[in-house]
Enzyme design. Structure first.
Site, PDB file in Angstrom:
ATOM      1  N   PHE A   1      -6.961  -4.338  -5.012  1.00 32.71           N
ATOM      2  CA  PHE A   1      -7.317  -2.988  -3.930  1.00 32.71           C
ATOM      3  C   PHE A   1      -7.329  -1.804  -4.613  1.00 32.71           C
ATOM      4  CE2 PHE A   1      -8.475  -6.743  -1.161  1.00 32.71           C
ATOM      5  CZ  PHE A   1      -9.408  -7.325  -1.521  1.00 32.71           C
TER       6      PHE A   1
ATOM      7  N   SER B   1     -17.436  -3.206  -9.182  1.00 33.07           N
ATOM      8  CA  SER B   1     -18.145  -2.712  -8.462  1.00 33.07           C
ATOM      9  C   SER B   1     -19.454  -2.926  -9.024  1.00 33.07           C
ATOM     10  CB  SER B   1     -18.016  -1.850  -8.294  1.00 33.07           C
ATOM     11  OG  SER B   1     -19.065  -1.055  -7.889  1.00 33.07           O
ATOM     12  N   ALA B   2     -20.592  -3.023  -8.603  1.00 30.94           N
ATOM     13  CA  ALA B   2     -22.019  -3.020  -8.509  1.00 30.94           C
ATOM     14  C   ALA B   2     -22.055  -2.188  -9.760  1.00 30.94           C
ATOM     15  CB  ALA B   2     -23.159  -2.581  -7.558  1.00 30.94           C
TER      16      ALA B   2
ATOM     17  N   ASN C   1     -18.139  10.094   1.515  1.00 24.46           N
ATOM     18  CA  ASN C   1     -19.528  10.386   0.988  1.00 24.46           C
ATOM     19  C   ASN C   1     -20.570   9.279   0.790  1.00 24.46           C
ATOM     20  OD1 ASN C   1     -18.199  11.922  -1.269  1.00 24.46           O
ATOM     21  ND2 ASN C   1     -16.780  10.647  -1.861  1.00 24.46           N
TER      22      ASN C   1
ATOM     23  N   ASP D   1       1.121  -0.754   0.075  1.00 25.57           N
ATOM     24  CA  ASP D   1      -0.092   0.157   0.309  1.00 25.57           C
ATOM     25  C   ASP D   1       0.650   0.983  -0.554  1.00 25.57           C
ATOM     26  OD1 ASP D   1      -3.472  -0.243   1.298  1.00 25.57           O
ATOM     27  OD2 ASP D   1      -1.875   1.817   0.708  1.00 25.57           O
ATOM     28  N   ASN D   2       0.946   2.698  -0.610  1.00 32.94           N
ATOM     29  CA  ASN D   2       0.948   3.743  -0.556  1.00 32.94           C
ATOM     30  C   ASN D   2       0.253   4.601   0.461  1.00 32.94           C
ATOM     31  OD1 ASN D   2      -0.927   4.393  -2.149  1.00 32.94           O
ATOM     32  ND2 ASN D   2       0.364   5.510  -3.757  1.00 32.94           N
ATOM     33  N   PHE D   3      -0.207   3.859   1.183  1.00 32.36           N
ATOM     34  CA  PHE D   3      -1.048   5.088   2.137  1.00 32.36           C
ATOM     35  C   PHE D   3      -1.604   6.192   1.865  1.00 32.36           C
ATOM     36  CE2 PHE D   3       1.871   2.546   4.923  1.00 32.36           C
ATOM     37  CZ  PHE D   3       1.167   1.792   5.514  1.00 32.36           C
TER      38      PHE D   3
ATOM     39  N   ASP E   1       4.257   2.015  -4.465  1.00 30.87           N
ATOM     40  CA  ASP E   1       3.363   2.872  -5.231  1.00 30.87           C
ATOM     41  C   ASP E   1       2.790   1.933  -6.566  1.00 30.87           C
ATOM     42  OD1 ASP E   1       1.723   4.360  -7.226  1.00 30.87           O
ATOM     43  OD2 ASP E   1       2.730   5.897  -6.891  1.00 30.87           O
TER      44      ASP E   1
ATOM     45  N   TYR F   1     -14.991   6.769 -13.417  1.00 30.56           N
ATOM     46  CA  TYR F   1     -14.356   5.838 -11.395  1.00 30.56           C
ATOM     47  C   TYR F   1     -15.586   4.317 -11.904  1.00 30.56           C
ATOM     48  CZ  TYR F   1     -15.659   2.970  -7.929  1.00 30.56           C
ATOM     49  OH  TYR F   1     -15.404   1.475  -6.834  1.00 30.56           O
TER      50      TYR F   1
ATOM     51  N   LYS G   1     -13.734  -0.154 -13.310  1.00 33.80           N
ATOM     52  CA  LYS G   1     -13.585  -0.069 -13.375  1.00 33.80           C
ATOM     53  C   LYS G   1     -14.502  -1.590 -15.230  1.00 33.80           C
ATOM     54  CE  LYS G   1     -13.211   0.063  -9.012  1.00 33.80           C
ATOM     55  NZ  LYS G   1     -12.649  -0.863  -8.240  1.00 33.80           N
TER      56      LYS G   1
HETATM   57  N1  UFG Z   1     -26.778   8.348   0.293  1.00 32.55           N
HETATM   58  C1  UFG Z   1     -27.521   9.292   1.644  1.00 32.55           C
HETATM   59  N2  UFG Z   1     -26.549  10.276   2.149  1.00 32.55           N
HETATM   60  C2  UFG Z   1     -25.464  10.461   2.208  1.00 32.55           C
HETATM   61  C3  UFG Z   1     -24.625   9.090   1.632  1.00 32.55           C
HETATM   62  C4  UFG Z   1     -25.572   8.735   0.249  1.00 32.55           C
HETATM   63  O1  UFG Z   1     -28.894   9.326   1.103  1.00 32.55           O
HETATM   64  O2  UFG Z   1     -24.857  11.280   3.032  1.00 32.55           O
HETATM   65  C5  UFG Z   1     -28.322   7.495  -0.250  1.00 32.55           C
HETATM   66  C6  UFG Z   1     -26.783   7.913  -1.580  1.00 32.55           C
HETATM   67  O3  UFG Z   1     -28.251   8.543  -2.080  1.00 32.55           O
HETATM   68  C7  UFG Z   1     -27.635   6.028  -1.723  1.00 32.55           C
HETATM   69  C8  UFG Z   1     -27.305   5.497  -1.219  1.00 32.55           C
HETATM   70  O4  UFG Z   1     -26.986   6.094   0.303  1.00 32.55           O
HETATM   71  O5  UFG Z   1     -28.675   6.029  -1.765  1.00 32.55           O
HETATM   72  C9  UFG Z   1     -25.986   4.748  -0.589  1.00 32.55           C
HETATM   73  O6  UFG Z   1     -24.976   5.577  -0.846  1.00 32.55           O
HETATM   74  P1  UFG Z   1     -23.472   5.510  -0.961  1.00 32.55           P
HETATM   75  O7  UFG Z   1     -22.168   6.652  -1.231  1.00 32.55           O
HETATM   76  O8  UFG Z   1     -22.570   4.543  -0.041  1.00 32.55           O
HETATM   77  O9  UFG Z   1     -23.476   4.322  -2.382  1.00 32.55           O
HETATM   78  P2  UFG Z   1     -23.452   4.038  -3.346  1.00 32.55           P
HETATM   79  O10 UFG Z   1     -24.186   3.515  -3.933  1.00 32.55           O
HETATM   80  O11 UFG Z   1     -23.704   6.154  -4.038  1.00 32.55           O
HETATM   81  O12 UFG Z   1     -22.238   3.718  -4.222  1.00 32.55           O
HETATM   82  C10 UFG Z   1     -21.717   2.643  -3.422  1.00 32.55           C
HETATM   83  C11 UFG Z   1     -19.724   2.577  -3.797  1.00 32.55           C
HETATM   84  C12 UFG Z   1     -19.511   3.133  -5.259  1.00 32.55           C
HETATM   85  C13 UFG Z   1     -19.985   2.351  -5.811  1.00 32.55           C
HETATM   86  C14 UFG Z   1     -21.420   2.288  -6.614  1.00 32.55           C
HETATM   87  C15 UFG Z   1     -22.055   0.546  -6.802  1.00 32.55           C
HETATM   88  O13 UFG Z   1     -19.322   3.649  -2.349  1.00 32.55           O
HETATM   89  O14 UFG Z   1     -18.253   2.609  -5.092  1.00 32.55           O
HETATM   90  O15 UFG Z   1     -22.141   1.614  -4.380  1.00 32.55           O
HETATM   91  O16 UFG Z   1     -23.198   1.035  -6.717  1.00 32.55           O
HETATM   92  F1  UFG Z   1     -19.622   2.371  -7.322  1.00 32.55           F
END
Ligand code: UFG
Length: 344
Positions: A85, A129-130, A203, A36-38, A63, A154, A158
């Site tokens: 990963f 990823s899905a 996020n 890993d490169n942290f 890296d 992103y 994938k």
């Molecule tokens: N959500 C909220 N509030 C937040 C964050 C998320 O309501 O603060 C909702 C989103 O709108 C979504 C659900 O929670 O409906 C899940 O959101 P995430 O961001 O946790 O996950 P995603 O489904 O958007 O994305 C995840 C991964 C991605 C991947 C994707 C594939 O983070 O890397 O699944 O479906 F690409």
């Protein structure tokens, strides 16, 4: 004769899924080399892994974009399998900085593939990823559900990485590949010694929820309550990261025991159960016996209304099922956040 089943190189092994998988592999009898490169993780994650397994681990700060650094790892360790990963994963950031994503995620990947070929190491396990399904026409999605055009760089990395692996396995006699399409990984190791470590404002939903519970964020915004779902919020398939790690062990077993049916295989790794965003938030409250501030906010751009997995293929071929109970998973996520923040 060594006591190990085999050696596995884990790139991005200090990350969220990487740490849990490294632990699961060691517990299953594999020797693991973590690199890993942290760039989006901390040395403390490696300490957590050591504590759980109860011994030192093999770690190299490398890296994967640097061929010279990576080559030294190949020269030094005789592994049959790589789990790749190491990648950037923020969908929104990838829209603002596409080149950062294409350079990092694809260069590192092709470096690994090139060296696997050169050193005649057979097995490549790729973290897909899905997201590759996009807004699918039919749910749940199976591995044969057509992929939709990616809606972010992103997501595109994938899709491209899956295709690159497919082509390499078709062309190079000694190369075998498995792509695991993860749904939404959540939760943490039951020891609370490793877990997700988001930098800055999370996020993803669950880290935002646990940080709100810890008082770091004021209020959860639920993005959209006007979707065509029962409660109007999005549906996702939340998979416990420990179950996800077990799926990697099953996939590595399949490769090292030469049980693959074709040279390149794809498996969905989810629970097969859709859960709404609102339900996840309220179940978190109940499971942990606490109250959260949340409000409904506008839809987030790029979110699909619903996606969940048909897991029949992974269940049958990998002999794997998502076993952990959602409430336990939500408790593990909170236990990890408390551990991080020193909350009793
Ligand atoms: N959500 C909220 N509030 C937040 C964050 C998320 O309501 O603060 C909702 C989103 O709108 C979504 C659900 O929670 O409906 C899940 O959101 P995430 O961001 O946790 O996950 P995603 O489904 O958007 O994305 C995840 C991964 C991605 C991947 C994707 C594939 O983070 O890397 O699944 O479906 F690409």
């Amino acid at each position: 004769m060594s006591n190990f089943k085999d050696t596995v190189l884990v790139s991005g092994g200090a990350g969220y899924i990487g740490t849990h998988t490294a632990v699961a592999l060691m517990e299953a009898g594999y020797r693991v080399v973590i690199i890993d490169n942290f760039s989006n993780s901390e040395p403390s994650a490696i300490e957590g892994v050591k504590q759980i397994v109860g011994h030192d681990v093999i770690f190299e700060q490398v890296d994967t974009c640097r061929t010279d650094e990576l080559r030294r790892v190949f020269e030094r360790y005789d592994f049959s399998t790589v789990i790749h990963f190491a990648a950037y994963k923020a969908v929104g950031e990838s829209m603002d900085e596409p080149l950062k994503y294409y350079m990092n995620n694809l260069l590192s990947y092709m470096n690994i593939l090139e060296l696997m070929k050169e050193f005649k190491r057979p097995n490549v396990l790729f973290s897909s990823s899905a997201t590759v399904y996009g807004d699918a026409d039919v749910l749940p999605v199976t591995e044969n559900t057509p992929r939709k055009p990616a809606t972010s760089p992103y997501g595109n990395t994938k899709q491209m990485a899956e295709d690159i692996l497919r082509d390499c396995c078709a062309a190079y006699e000694g190369m075998y590949g498995i792509a695991l399409r993860y749904f939404n990984p959540i939760g943490a190791h039951p020891s609370a010694l490793i877990g997700e470590l988001p930098r800055g404002v999370p996020n993803n939903l669950l880290p935002y929820v646990t940080q709100t519970a810890a008082g770091i964020r004021e209020c959860i915004s639920i993005f959209g309550n006007d979707y065509d779902t029962e409660d109007g919020t999005c549906l996702r398939d939340y998979i416990d990261v420990v179950d996800l790690a077990a799926a990697h062990v099953a996939a590595v077993d399949r490769m090292t025991e030469k049980k693959m049916k074709t040279k390149y295989e794809i498996f969905n790794v989810g629970t097969g159960r859709p859960v709404s965003v609102l339900e996840l938030v309220t179940r978190f409250e109940k499971a942990n016996n606490l109250k959260l501030n949340y409000r409904f906010a506008p839809r987030r751009e790029g979110d699909v209304p619903a996606v969940w997995a048909d897991t029949a293929l992974a269940n049958k071929e990998l002999g794997w099922v998502a076993a952990r109970d959602l409430d336990d998973t939500l408790r593990s996520a909170w236990a990890w956040e408390k551990h991080l923040r020193g909350i009793k």
